[in-house]
Design a protein around this motif. Structure first.
Motif, PDB file in Angstrom:
ATOM      1  N   GLY A  97     -46.537   4.193  -1.116  1.00 23.11           N
ATOM      2  CA  GLY A  97     -46.298   5.310  -2.008  1.00 23.11           C
ATOM      3  C   GLY A  97     -47.474   5.609  -2.921  1.00 23.11           C
ATOM      4  N   LYS A  98     -48.179   4.585  -3.328  1.00 20.98           N
ATOM      5  CA  LYS A  98     -49.263   4.766  -4.297  1.00 20.98           C
ATOM      6  C   LYS A  98     -50.561   5.225  -3.646  1.00 20.98           C
ATOM      7  CE  LYS A  98     -50.523   2.555  -8.617  1.00 20.98           C
ATOM      8  NZ  LYS A  98     -49.569   3.374  -9.376  1.00 20.98           N
ATOM      9  N   TYR A  99     -50.861   4.702  -2.450  1.00 21.06           N
ATOM     10  CA  TYR A  99     -52.183   4.939  -1.872  1.00 21.06           C
ATOM     11  C   TYR A  99     -52.190   5.720  -0.554  1.00 21.06           C
ATOM     12  CZ  TYR A  99     -53.386   1.347  -5.267  1.00 21.06           C
ATOM     13  OH  TYR A  99     -53.542   0.630  -6.415  1.00 21.06           O
ATOM     14  N   VAL A 100     -51.051   5.812   0.123  1.00 18.81           N
ATOM     15  CA  VAL A 100     -51.033   6.457   1.440  1.00 18.81           C
ATOM     16  C   VAL A 100     -50.308   7.795   1.409  1.00 18.81           C
ATOM     17  CG1 VAL A 100     -50.355   6.240   3.855  1.00 18.81           C
ATOM     18  CG2 VAL A 100     -51.134   4.214   2.586  1.00 18.81           C
ATOM     19  N   ALA A 101     -49.095   7.796   0.875  1.00 21.94           N
ATOM     20  CA  ALA A 101     -48.251   8.996   0.971  1.00 21.94           C
ATOM     21  C   ALA A 101     -47.901   9.571  -0.394  1.00 21.94           C
ATOM     22  CB  ALA A 101     -46.984   8.661   1.739  1.00 21.94           C
ATOM     23  N   ARG A 102     -48.748   9.376  -1.365  1.00 25.03           N
ATOM     24  CA  ARG A 102     -48.450   9.818  -2.729  1.00 25.03           C
ATOM     25  C   ARG A 102     -48.184  11.330  -2.796  1.00 25.03           C
ATOM     26  NH1 ARG A 102     -49.032   8.048  -7.894  1.00 25.03           N
ATOM     27  NH2 ARG A 102     -49.419   9.623  -9.485  1.00 25.03           N
ATOM     28  N   ASP A 103     -49.079  12.129  -2.203  1.00 26.59           N
ATOM     29  CA  ASP A 103     -48.937  13.585  -2.269  1.00 26.59           C
ATOM     30  C   ASP A 103     -47.640  14.052  -1.604  1.00 26.59           C
ATOM     31  OD1 ASP A 103     -51.313  13.747  -3.602  1.00 26.59           O
ATOM     32  OD2 ASP A 103     -52.505  14.141  -1.800  1.00 26.59           O
ATOM     33  N   TYR A 104     -47.332  13.454  -0.455  1.00 27.37           N
ATOM     34  CA  TYR A 104     -46.112  13.835   0.258  1.00 27.37           C
ATOM     35  C   TYR A 104     -44.873  13.482  -0.563  1.00 27.37           C
ATOM     36  CZ  TYR A 104     -42.175  13.393   3.461  1.00 27.37           C
ATOM     37  OH  TYR A 104     -40.942  13.483   4.042  1.00 27.37           O
ATOM     38  N   ILE A 105     -44.847  12.290  -1.149  1.00 31.62           N
ATOM     39  CA  ILE A 105     -43.691  11.843  -1.920  1.00 31.62           C
ATOM     40  C   ILE A 105     -43.493  12.711  -3.156  1.00 31.62           C
ATOM     41  CG2 ILE A 105     -42.770   9.946  -3.312  1.00 31.62           C
ATOM     42  CD1 ILE A 105     -44.080   8.029  -1.301  1.00 31.62           C
ATOM     43  N   LEU A 106     -44.602  13.052  -3.825  1.00 32.93           N
ATOM     44  CA  LEU A 106     -44.505  13.927  -4.990  1.00 32.93           C
ATOM     45  C   LEU A 106     -43.973  15.299  -4.598  1.00 32.93           C
ATOM     46  CD1 LEU A 106     -47.770  13.087  -6.974  1.00 32.93           C
ATOM     47  CD2 LEU A 106     -45.424  12.683  -7.709  1.00 32.93           C
ATOM     48  N   GLN A 107     -44.474  15.798  -3.488  1.00 30.93           N
ATOM     49  CA  GLN A 107     -44.047  17.110  -3.025  1.00 30.93           C
ATOM     50  C   GLN A 107     -42.584  17.100  -2.582  1.00 30.93           C
ATOM     51  OE1 GLN A 107     -46.379  18.618   0.213  1.00 30.93           O
ATOM     52  NE2 GLN A 107     -45.251  20.541   0.360  1.00 30.93           N
ATOM     53  N   ARG A 108     -42.188  16.029  -1.929  1.00 28.30           N
ATOM     54  CA  ARG A 108     -40.840  15.943  -1.345  1.00 28.30           C
ATOM     55  C   ARG A 108     -39.781  15.553  -2.369  1.00 28.30           C
ATOM     56  NH1 ARG A 108     -36.452  15.763  -0.153  1.00 28.30           N
ATOM     57  NH2 ARG A 108     -35.401  15.186   1.787  1.00 28.30           N
ATOM     58  N   PHE A 109     -40.117  14.637  -3.294  1.00 29.81           N
ATOM     59  CA  PHE A 109     -39.084  14.059  -4.156  1.00 29.81           C
ATOM     60  C   PHE A 109     -39.281  14.277  -5.653  1.00 29.81           C
ATOM     61  CE2 PHE A 109     -39.147  11.294  -0.326  1.00 29.81           C
ATOM     62  CZ  PHE A 109     -37.841  11.487   0.092  1.00 29.81           C
ATOM     63  N   SER A 110     -40.348  14.932  -6.067  1.00 29.75           N
ATOM     64  CA  SER A 110     -40.644  15.033  -7.499  1.00 29.75           C
ATOM     65  C   SER A 110     -39.533  15.725  -8.292  1.00 29.75           C
ATOM     66  CB  SER A 110     -41.965  15.780  -7.722  1.00 29.75           C
ATOM     67  OG  SER A 110     -41.890  17.090  -7.188  1.00 29.75           O
ATOM     68  N   GLN A 111     -38.761  16.580  -7.638  1.00 28.63           N
ATOM     69  CA  GLN A 111     -37.681  17.290  -8.330  1.00 28.63           C
ATOM     70  C   GLN A 111     -36.347  16.553  -8.256  1.00 28.63           C
ATOM     71  OE1 GLN A 111     -38.485  19.936 -10.177  1.00 28.63           O
ATOM     72  NE2 GLN A 111     -40.571  19.534  -9.457  1.00 28.63           N
ATOM     73  N   GLU A 112     -36.338  15.430  -7.540  1.00 30.09           N
ATOM     74  CA  GLU A 112     -35.094  14.663  -7.428  1.00 30.09           C
ATOM     75  C   GLU A 112     -34.757  14.014  -8.784  1.00 30.09           C
ATOM     76  OE1 GLU A 112     -32.976  14.149  -4.899  1.00 30.09           O
ATOM     77  OE2 GLU A 112     -34.061  15.494  -3.550  1.00 30.09           O
ATOM     78  N   PRO A 113     -33.481  14.083  -9.211  1.00 27.23           N
ATOM     79  CA  PRO A 113     -33.082  13.497 -10.500  1.00 27.23           C
ATOM     80  C   PRO A 113     -33.449  12.018 -10.629  1.00 27.23           C
ATOM     81  CG  PRO A 113     -31.323  14.858  -9.626  1.00 27.23           C
ATOM     82  CD  PRO A 113     -32.367  14.762  -8.543  1.00 27.23           C
ATOM     83  N   ALA A 114     -33.275  11.247  -9.542  1.00 29.34           N
ATOM     84  CA  ALA A 114     -33.584   9.810  -9.598  1.00 29.34           C
ATOM     85  C   ALA A 114     -35.056   9.577  -9.910  1.00 29.34           C
ATOM     86  CB  ALA A 114     -33.212   9.142  -8.281  1.00 29.34           C
ATOM     87  N   PHE A 115     -35.957  10.325  -9.254  1.00 26.72           N
ATOM     88  CA  PHE A 115     -37.378  10.180  -9.504  1.00 26.72           C
ATOM     89  C   PHE A 115     -37.720  10.548 -10.942  1.00 26.72           C
ATOM     90  CE2 PHE A 115     -40.317   9.518  -5.834  1.00 26.72           C
ATOM     91  CZ  PHE A 115     -39.356   9.024  -4.967  1.00 26.72           C
ATOM     92  N   GLN A 116     -37.162  11.643 -11.412  1.00 23.96           N
ATOM     93  CA  GLN A 116     -37.458  12.100 -12.764  1.00 23.96           C
ATOM     94  C   GLN A 116     -36.965  11.111 -13.815  1.00 23.96           C
ATOM     95  OE1 GLN A 116     -35.742  16.015 -12.951  1.00 23.96           O
ATOM     96  NE2 GLN A 116     -37.375  16.955 -11.757  1.00 23.96           N
ATOM     97  N   LYS A 117     -35.789  10.532 -13.579  1.00 18.52           N
ATOM     98  CA  LYS A 117     -35.246   9.564 -14.527  1.00 18.52           C
ATOM     99  C   LYS A 117     -36.069   8.279 -14.554  1.00 18.52           C
ATOM    100  CE  LYS A 117     -30.472  11.246 -14.369  1.00 18.52           C
ATOM    101  NZ  LYS A 117     -29.086  10.970 -13.897  1.00 18.52           N
ATOM    102  N   ILE A 118     -36.522   7.843 -13.391  1.00 23.75           N
ATOM    103  CA  ILE A 118     -37.355   6.641 -13.333  1.00 23.75           C
ATOM    104  C   ILE A 118     -38.680   6.879 -14.039  1.00 23.75           C
ATOM    105  CG2 ILE A 118     -38.729   5.205 -11.769  1.00 23.75           C
ATOM    106  CD1 ILE A 118     -36.374   5.270  -9.821  1.00 23.75           C
ATOM    107  N   GLU A 119     -39.286   8.038 -13.785  1.00 23.83           N
ATOM    108  CA  GLU A 119     -40.559   8.362 -14.437  1.00 23.83           C
ATOM    109  C   GLU A 119     -40.394   8.403 -15.951  1.00 23.83           C
ATOM    110  OE1 GLU A 119     -44.074  11.761 -14.276  1.00 23.83           O
ATOM    111  OE2 GLU A 119     -42.163  12.112 -13.286  1.00 23.83           O
ATOM    112  N   GLN A 120     -39.322   9.025 -16.403  1.00 28.11           N
ATOM    113  CA  GLN A 120     -39.048   9.104 -17.834  1.00 28.11           C
ATOM    114  C   GLN A 120     -38.754   7.722 -18.408  1.00 28.11           C
ATOM    115  OE1 GLN A 120     -35.723  11.602 -18.824  1.00 28.11           O
ATOM    116  NE2 GLN A 120     -35.832  11.188 -21.010  1.00 28.11           N
ATOM    117  N   GLY A 121     -37.976   6.943 -17.674  1.00 26.74           N
ATOM    118  CA  GLY A 121     -37.630   5.599 -18.135  1.00 26.74           C
ATOM    119  C   GLY A 121     -38.839   4.710 -18.299  1.00 26.74           C
ATOM    120  N   VAL A 122     -39.761   4.756 -17.339  1.00 25.04           N
ATOM    121  CA  VAL A 122     -40.984   3.951 -17.416  1.00 25.04           C
ATOM    122  C   VAL A 122     -41.852   4.430 -18.578  1.00 25.04           C
ATOM    123  CG1 VAL A 122     -43.132   3.341 -16.243  1.00 25.04           C
ATOM    124  CG2 VAL A 122     -40.982   3.345 -14.986  1.00 25.04           C
TER     125      VAL A 122
END
Length: 225
Positions: A97-122
């Motif tokens: 996720g960090k070095y290979v597929a970062r752009d794809y994951i951000l594009q695909r999941f950045s709007q997902e509530p779980a991702f946003q909550k984890i980012e905010q939590g960290v």
């Protein structure tokens, strides 16, 4: 782009093969998976770890692995194998996720509530949030690894904390499964299960408490300085 396309293709191929050759059915059938691992002898340890890694990396259903480990190998070995496999799988997912597929994951999941909550939590709680979400599975375990890869957290820090926080639940599930298989359901087992639940709750509460104390001390230090 080349890395992203290779990653997407690999994920699709593995998922297709998992369904085509019955791996998904095997992972969701506790009795069948237990018998399969037991018939492999010592090789079953290696296969169990590999299954744990594949489940974590390719987001396949693996919620019964710790239970199957306890049934097939007993509480201690089953718990140990679960920790090893899940830790390696989580670290590989994080690196991908960090070095290979970062752009794809951000594009695909950045709007997902779980991702946003984890980012905010960290962002708001730092490592204590990682510890909390690993101890209390409020987000799907496999998805967490990819989500945390989107934060500034280092691979070493994520891997260490993930491994450490997976130990309690992995051994509890494996131990309980082993006890039920060997002794059946009893009052003693129910008491042990309750004690285990209380322990996990306390462990999940500690990081938040410690984090607040550290922030308080840090604020007081700055005022004095």
């Amino acid at each position: 782009m080349k890395k992203i396309l290779i990653f997407i293709l690999l994920v699709l191929v593995v998922i297709f093969l998992a369904y085509q050759f019955g791996l998904v059915d095997l992972l969701t059938d506790i009795t069948k998976l237990r018998m399969y691992l037991e018939n492999l002898g010592w090789w079953g340890y290696f296969i169990f770890i590999m299954l744990s890694i594949i489940v974590a990396v390719f987001l396949l259903p693996g919620q019964f692995l710790a239970i199957v480990g306890g049934l097939a190998y007993g509480g201690f070995i089953g718990g140990l194998l679960t920790v090893i496999g899940a830790s390696i799988g989580a670290s590989i997912s994080f690196v991908i996720g960090k070095y290979v597929a970062r752009d794809y994951i951000l594009q695909r999941f950045s709007q997902e509530p779980a991702f946003q909550k984890i980012e905010q939590g960290v962002r708001e709680n730092g490592l204590s949030f990682l510890i909390f979400t690993r101890l209390v599975p409020i987000f799907p375990f496999a998805i967490q690894s990819y989500a945390y890869a989107m934060t500034p957290m280092s691979v070493k820090k994520f891997s260490f904390i993930s491994c450490l926080t997976m130990i309690p639940a992995s051994f509890i599930y494996a131990f309980m499964a082993s006890e039920i298989a060997s002794k059946g359901v009893s009052v003693t087992l129910l008491l042990e299960l309750t004690a285990a639940g209380v322990l996990l709750a306390l462990l999940a509460y500690l990081p938040k408490k410690i984090s607040k104390k550290i922030n308080q001390l840090s604020t007081e230090y700055k005022k004095v300085k």
